[in-house]
Design an enzyme around this catalytic site. Sequence first.
Site, PDB file in Angstrom:
ATOM      1  N   ALA A   1      76.645  32.867  10.714  1.00  0.00           N
ATOM      2  CA  ALA A   1      76.920  32.124  11.951  1.00  0.00           C
ATOM      3  C   ALA A   1      76.058  32.655  13.094  1.00  0.00           C
ATOM      4  CB  ALA A   1      78.408  32.252  12.304  1.00  0.00           C
TER       5      ALA A   1
ATOM      6  N   TYR B   1      77.694  36.937   9.886  1.00  0.00           N
ATOM      7  CA  TYR B   1      76.243  37.135  10.018  1.00  0.00           C
ATOM      8  C   TYR B   1      75.502  35.791   9.966  1.00  0.00           C
ATOM      9  CZ  TYR B   1      71.651  39.288   9.022  1.00  0.00           C
ATOM     10  OH  TYR B   1      70.332  39.684   9.061  1.00  0.00           O
TER      11      TYR B   1
ATOM     12  N   THR C   1      63.943  45.087  21.017  1.00  0.00           N
ATOM     13  CA  THR C   1      65.288  45.619  20.757  1.00  0.00           C
ATOM     14  C   THR C   1      65.407  45.975  19.276  1.00  0.00           C
ATOM     15  OG1 THR C   1      66.469  43.582  20.170  1.00  0.00           O
ATOM     16  CG2 THR C   1      66.185  44.038  22.538  1.00  0.00           C
TER      17      THR C   1
HETATM   18  P1  NAD Z   1      67.799  48.118  10.882  1.00  0.00           P
HETATM   19  O1  NAD Z   1      69.242  48.424  10.685  1.00  0.00           O
HETATM   20  O2  NAD Z   1      66.781  48.975  10.241  1.00  0.00           O
HETATM   21  O3  NAD Z   1      67.477  48.047  12.448  1.00  0.00           O
HETATM   22  C1  NAD Z   1      68.340  47.451  13.369  1.00  0.00           C
HETATM   23  C2  NAD Z   1      68.299  48.262  14.646  1.00  0.00           C
HETATM   24  O4  NAD Z   1      69.130  47.591  15.613  1.00  0.00           O
HETATM   25  C3  NAD Z   1      68.868  49.686  14.490  1.00  0.00           C
HETATM   26  O5  NAD Z   1      67.961  50.637  15.014  1.00  0.00           O
HETATM   27  C4  NAD Z   1      70.150  49.658  15.301  1.00  0.00           C
HETATM   28  O6  NAD Z   1      70.498  50.888  15.909  1.00  0.00           O
HETATM   29  C5  NAD Z   1      69.827  48.588  16.348  1.00  0.00           C
HETATM   30  N1  NAD Z   1      71.030  48.034  16.941  1.00  0.00           N
HETATM   31  C6  NAD Z   1      72.153  47.641  16.299  1.00  0.00           C
HETATM   32  N2  NAD Z   1      73.071  47.227  17.184  1.00  0.00           N
HETATM   33  C7  NAD Z   1      72.516  47.352  18.415  1.00  0.00           C
HETATM   34  C8  NAD Z   1      72.976  47.105  19.720  1.00  0.00           C
HETATM   35  N3  NAD Z   1      74.216  46.637  19.946  1.00  0.00           N
HETATM   36  N4  NAD Z   1      72.138  47.328  20.748  1.00  0.00           N
HETATM   37  C9  NAD Z   1      70.892  47.819  20.550  1.00  0.00           C
HETATM   38  N5  NAD Z   1      70.403  48.087  19.319  1.00  0.00           N
HETATM   39  C10 NAD Z   1      71.210  47.864  18.269  1.00  0.00           C
HETATM   40  O7  NAD Z   1      67.655  46.615  10.423  1.00  0.00           O
HETATM   41  P2  NAD Z   1      66.357  45.704  10.158  1.00  0.00           P
HETATM   42  O8  NAD Z   1      66.378  45.365   8.734  1.00  0.00           O
HETATM   43  O9  NAD Z   1      65.167  46.266  10.803  1.00  0.00           O
HETATM   44  O10 NAD Z   1      66.825  44.387  10.937  1.00  0.00           O
HETATM   45  C11 NAD Z   1      66.203  43.938  12.122  1.00  0.00           C
HETATM   46  C12 NAD Z   1      66.613  42.504  12.356  1.00  0.00           C
HETATM   47  O11 NAD Z   1      66.156  41.703  11.263  1.00  0.00           O
HETATM   48  C13 NAD Z   1      68.123  42.301  12.426  1.00  0.00           C
HETATM   49  O12 NAD Z   1      68.415  41.358  13.423  1.00  0.00           O
HETATM   50  C14 NAD Z   1      68.456  41.759  11.058  1.00  0.00           C
HETATM   51  O13 NAD Z   1      69.627  40.968  11.089  1.00  0.00           O
HETATM   52  C15 NAD Z   1      67.223  40.939  10.764  1.00  0.00           C
HETATM   53  N6  NAD Z   1      67.009  40.684   9.347  1.00  0.00           N
HETATM   54  C16 NAD Z   1      66.790  41.700   8.481  1.00  0.00           C
HETATM   55  C17 NAD Z   1      66.582  41.398   7.131  1.00  0.00           C
HETATM   56  C18 NAD Z   1      66.333  42.464   6.108  1.00  0.00           C
HETATM   57  O14 NAD Z   1      66.276  42.118   4.915  1.00  0.00           O
HETATM   58  N7  NAD Z   1      66.157  43.722   6.479  1.00  0.00           N
HETATM   59  C19 NAD Z   1      66.597  40.079   6.704  1.00  0.00           C
HETATM   60  C20 NAD Z   1      66.810  39.068   7.626  1.00  0.00           C
HETATM   61  C21 NAD Z   1      67.008  39.387   8.955  1.00  0.00           C
END
Ligand code: NAD
Length: 255
Positions: free
Chosen positions: A165, A163, A15
């Site tokens: 939480a 976030y 996802t």
């Molecule tokens: P990103 O924004 O590049 O990718 C997130 C993706 O999730 C996007 O393509 C978006 O369209 C999709 N998305 C959002 N809501 C959705 C929904 N309801 N249904 C289906 N898809 C949905 O972000 P990322 O940095 O790749 O983050 C990925 C994961 O890693 C997230 O859960 C984020 O919280 C976590 N995270 C990221 C970081 C960071 O520094 N980038 C740090 C800690 C955790």
Amino acid sequence: MATSKVLAGRIAVITGGGSGIGRATSQLFAKHGASVAVVDRTQGGADETIASLPSHTDEQIHKSFVADVGDGDAVRGLVAGVMDTYKKPATILVNSAGITRDQLMLKMSEEDFDEVIKVNLKGTFLMCQAVSQAMVKSKVTGGSFINISSIIATMGNIGQANYSASKAGILGMTMTMAKELSRFDIRCNSVLPGFISTPMTDRVPEKVIKMMLSLIPLGTLGQPEDIAETCLFLASPASKYITGASIDVNGGMMG
Ligand code: NAD
């Protein structure tokens, strides 16, 4: 050197696969032999990821799916669609879909609190539930679920009550699922990324990035591939005795 096809014959649902960590994980898993079902809430990003994967073969089929992970009917429809495509259930699930809606808690709206919990926490629950139900129903064992939490789950962050939480909830929920699903040979683990360079963090102001870098002992921001490699380890048999664990991938940042 040839890439080991450690995920050959496996179907992986990823996802948030249309961007950032989810895209890098889709690419790495495909390289290691998995068929990848790239899930995102919009078609564009998911299709771009599919286009970046090695071409389909008889053994590897990659397909994009559009679903909002916070919507139970959409998630169940998605998992049914994966079954239709592959004629067997996925055994690898990476929950990377996630959003932020930052605001100081004194001013945070109820809508922004609910939306973040719905996508990040409930979305992870719904996906794990639907994929495990499909596996149990088909009597398929050998699963690995990887839930992307965050360093913010354990240290908090100003403006991210919703976030933090949602991401702390993922840790507890993953440990519970690990206990409940081990009898079906499904492992569940969390990954806690630190500060990773993706579209989610692109909008962070330069001065905040400088401050973050000063807190990271390894001295650089993480890359999506750093998280993808950890997911590959957790998806592969190399981690067969690991469940209910959470792995920090943060360059040594400890709050
Ligand atoms: P990103 O924004 O590049 O990718 C997130 C993706 O999730 C996007 O393509 C978006 O369209 C999709 N998305 C959002 N809501 C959705 C929904 N309801 N249904 C289906 N898809 C949905 O972000 P990322 O940095 O790749 O983050 C990925 C994961 O890693 C997230 O859960 C984020 O919280 C976590 N995270 C990221 C970081 C960071 O520094 N980038 C740090 C800690 C955790």
